[in-house]
Design a protein around this motif. Structure first.
Motif, PDB file in Angstrom:
ATOM      1  N   LEU A  26       0.835  -1.208   0.000  1.00 47.25           N
ATOM      2  CA  LEU A  26       0.000   0.000   0.000  1.00 47.25           C
ATOM      3  C   LEU A  26       0.867   1.254   0.000  1.00 47.25           C
ATOM      4  O   LEU A  26       1.779   1.387   0.826  1.00 47.25           O
ATOM      5  N   SER A  27       0.570   2.151  -0.942  1.00 47.76           N
ATOM      6  CA  SER A  27       1.281   3.432  -0.965  1.00 47.76           C
ATOM      7  C   SER A  27       0.782   4.275   0.215  1.00 47.76           C
ATOM      8  O   SER A  27      -0.414   4.497   0.359  1.00 47.76           O
ATOM      9  N   ILE A  28       1.684   4.698   1.072  1.00 48.59           N
ATOM     10  CA  ILE A  28       1.236   5.381   2.293  1.00 48.59           C
ATOM     11  C   ILE A  28       1.768   6.809   2.419  1.00 48.59           C
ATOM     12  O   ILE A  28       1.730   7.390   3.507  1.00 48.59           O
ATOM     13  N   SER A  29       2.280   7.363   1.312  1.00 47.00           N
ATOM     14  CA  SER A  29       2.675   8.780   1.412  1.00 47.00           C
ATOM     15  C   SER A  29       2.354   9.471   0.104  1.00 47.00           C
ATOM     16  O   SER A  29       2.140   8.831  -0.921  1.00 47.00           O
ATOM     17  N   ARG A  30       2.308  10.780   0.155  1.00 48.91           N
ATOM     18  CA  ARG A  30       2.062  11.586  -1.044  1.00 48.91           C
ATOM     19  C   ARG A  30       3.067  12.730  -1.061  1.00 48.91           C
ATOM     20  O   ARG A  30       3.405  13.269  -0.023  1.00 48.91           O
ATOM     21  N   GLN A  31       3.483  13.077  -2.293  1.00 49.15           N
ATOM     22  CA  GLN A  31       4.481  14.130  -2.423  1.00 49.15           C
ATOM     23  C   GLN A  31       3.939  15.374  -3.104  1.00 49.15           C
ATOM     24  O   GLN A  31       4.541  16.435  -3.021  1.00 49.15           O
ATOM     25  N   SER A  32       2.802  15.240  -3.801  1.00 45.64           N
ATOM     26  CA  SER A  32       2.379  16.338  -4.665  1.00 45.64           C
ATOM     27  C   SER A  32       1.612  17.440  -3.943  1.00 45.64           C
ATOM     28  O   SER A  32       1.247  18.434  -4.537  1.00 45.64           O
TER      29      SER A  32
END
Ligand code: MSP
Length: 522
Positions: free
Chosen positions: A212-218
């Motif tokens: 699961l992707s658990i971070s965001r950068q945008s």
């Protein structure tokens, strides 16, 4: 549950992008009834609710309104979400906001522990994202759009197009937990309720979990990843942790040990987050999984899930302004089988208000109190000799307490109310059959009149105690007219039969007055 362990119950934390509708209020009331019942039974109870304030959805709404996301969240919490609790008489012990310091700090602590334990790695994410759901979507989750979205794939829940995401993110090794989760579902069949939700989730996990992707950068409206402040934590990963940060995780170990694990009441649309991602996160951190995840059904309008985005939202005070908060609570808890979908209609609400609350329960209480005032100057007589009908009623009082308690244990709120309502119906039938107004005419019938009214008022008091978690306002008024001893919310519910009165009753205003106009009715 009478084993002395804590009953920790939660609602989902609500997105503050918009104001509440009756679907949100439904979740709150269900959890509240369960919390009040357990509290009144003397079980150590803790009831948590709150708001989910990070993520793109809130950020976009705030930006569109020309304010910062924190300003937006503060405004919505103060003007809409906190007032909702008052509108429908919610008895929460705590209210967590994901922007609270106690939450943000301990989300970072949790994440750091998972990172240190090797459960987090960097990877490239490419796929679809629905901002409405704040969820990554698999192609199988999408459906063909209609109307203005004809020809594009849209989110099945929001009927709006998804966004293509391409980011370097941190990932949680959720795939490691496919088998441990299946083992959990098997060894603890009650972990996910009801059966339909459980089956769907088991089938989903059996297909195998991906990481699961658990971070965001945008964007940056979120909690910073502790070892890399160019990322914020994925909003669901952040939000699920509210259940432990509010309970003392990272700040008060003793309290946390006492409270955790919790029973989570959620809508079926978000059961998967709670029964898959959440226990996997907890397992990775070496913590206990929740006690239970209950996915309730949806309130439907025109056969579809009621929602603000589809413009079918009804504000809770549209109902409470006319019918009152008790009727709101009673209607949704009794008319819909908890765990199944239910259609809301003004006609049904209005009919049940009149038949069940006003005529069934309210009128019963008023008649019994009025007859005690008329025939005994408000004194509650002693029943010296009991007839069979009186004994039967008393036996029924005992039976419905046990039946209702067992139903609450299964989270079958509608069945608990149904069990109690047998007593409403029986008492009404008893009064019709015993005809106390006729007994009052003949001095020789005085002992029988005493037994009948003593039996009837005893039953009405038991009803007040049993219905207090569902209709707290009306039962508090009734309790005071009955001369009930102490606060009604503190009368032990499993011993409702043993309620104590002062021996004198006082006049009772109609508990459910006639409603002349139905606001919003078609
Ligand atoms: N913020 C997330 C939950 C995070 S919990 C760690 C969220 N919020 S929500 O505000 O969109 O929804 C909150 C709850 O309201 C969900 O349980 C959802 O199922 C419920 N409902 C929203 N619309 C509903 C109906 N029409 N009927 C019944 N419940 C509904 O999801």
């Amino acid at each position: 549950m009478s084993d002395g362990s804590s009953f920790y119950i939660t609602t989902p934390i609500f997105y503050v992008n918009d104001v509440p509708h009756i679907g949100h209020a439904y979740t709150e009331v269900a959890a509240d009834v369960l919390a009040r019942w357990h509290r009144q039974a003397g079980d150590p109870t803790w009831f948590l609710t709150g708001t989910d304030e990070h993520g793109q959805k809130i950020l976009r709404t705030a930006t569109a309104n020309g304010v910062t996301p924190k300003e937006w969240a503060d405004r919505l919490v103060a003007t809409a979400w906190q007032p909702l609790l008052k509108t429908i008489e919610i008895s929460n012990d705590d209210f967590i906001r994901t922007t609270d310091e106690r939450h943000e700090t301990n989300v970072q602590l949790f994440l750091q522990r998972l990172f240190d334990a090797g459960y987090i790695y960097t990877g490239d994410y490419e796929g679809f994202y629905c901002v409405g759901c704040e969820e990554y979507k698999q192609p199988g989750d999408l459906v063909d759009g209609t109307g203005q979205y004809e020809g594009v794939q849209v989110c099945a829940i929001h009927s709006k197009p998804v966004e293509l995401l391409q980011e370097r993110n941190y990932f949680f090794r959720m795939s490691d937990f496919t088998q441990p989760l299946l083992d959990l579902y098997e060894s603890n069949p009650g972990f996910i309720q009801p059966e339909s939700v459980r089956n769907e989730i088991v089938a989903f996990v059996k297909r195998g979990l991906t990481d699961l992707s658990i971070s965001r950068q945008s964007f940056d409206w979120g909690i910073k990843v502790p070892w890399d402040d160019t990322h914020v934590v994925y909003v669901w990963f952040d939000a699920l942790l509210n259940y432990i940060t509010a309970a003392g995780y990272g700040s008060d170990d003793a309290r946390f040990a006492e409270l955790w694990p919790a029973t989570h009441i959620v809508g079926k649309d978000i059961a998967r987050f709670h029964a898959v991602i959440w226990p996997a996160m907890l397992m990775a951190a070496g913590l206990d999984v929740p006690k239970q995840v209950f996915g309730h059904g949806w309130l439907l309008v025109g056969g579809e899930k009621m929602s603000k985005s589809k413009l079918t939202g009804i504000a809770p005070n549209q109902i409470t302004d006319t019918f009152g908060s008790d009727a709101f609570r009673y209607y949704f808890m009794s008319a819909i089988n908890f765990g199944q979908d239910g259609s809301f209609s003004w006609e049904d609400l209005s009919a049940r208000y009149q038949a069940e609350l006003a005529n069934g329960f309210g009128n019963l209480a008023s008649r019994v109190v009025a007859m005690l005032i008329r025939y005994f100057d408000g004194r509650v007589p002693d029943a010296v000799t009991l007839a069979e009908a009186d004994e039967n009623l008393r036996a029924l009082e005992h039976r419905v307490v046990a039946e209702a308690d067992a139903a609450i244990e299964r989270l079958a709120i509608h069945e608990a109310i149904g069990a109690v309502w047998q007593l409403v119906d029986e008492l009404n039938g008893y009064i019709t059959a015993q005809e106390p107004w006729k007994l009052a005419k003949n001095p020789d019938d005085r002992p029988r009149l005493e037994a009948v009214l003593a039996t009837a008022v005893h039953g009405v008091g038991t009803l007040a105690v049993l219905l207090s978690p569902v209709i707290p306002e009306a039962t508090a008024k009734l309790w005071s007219a009955l001369g009930g001893v102490g606060e009604i919310g503190e009368v032990p519910i499993r011993a409702a039969f043993d309620w104590q009165g002062s021996g004198t009753v006082t006049a009772l205003e109609p508990l459910f007055p006639r409603v002349e106009t139905i606001e919003g009715a078609a």
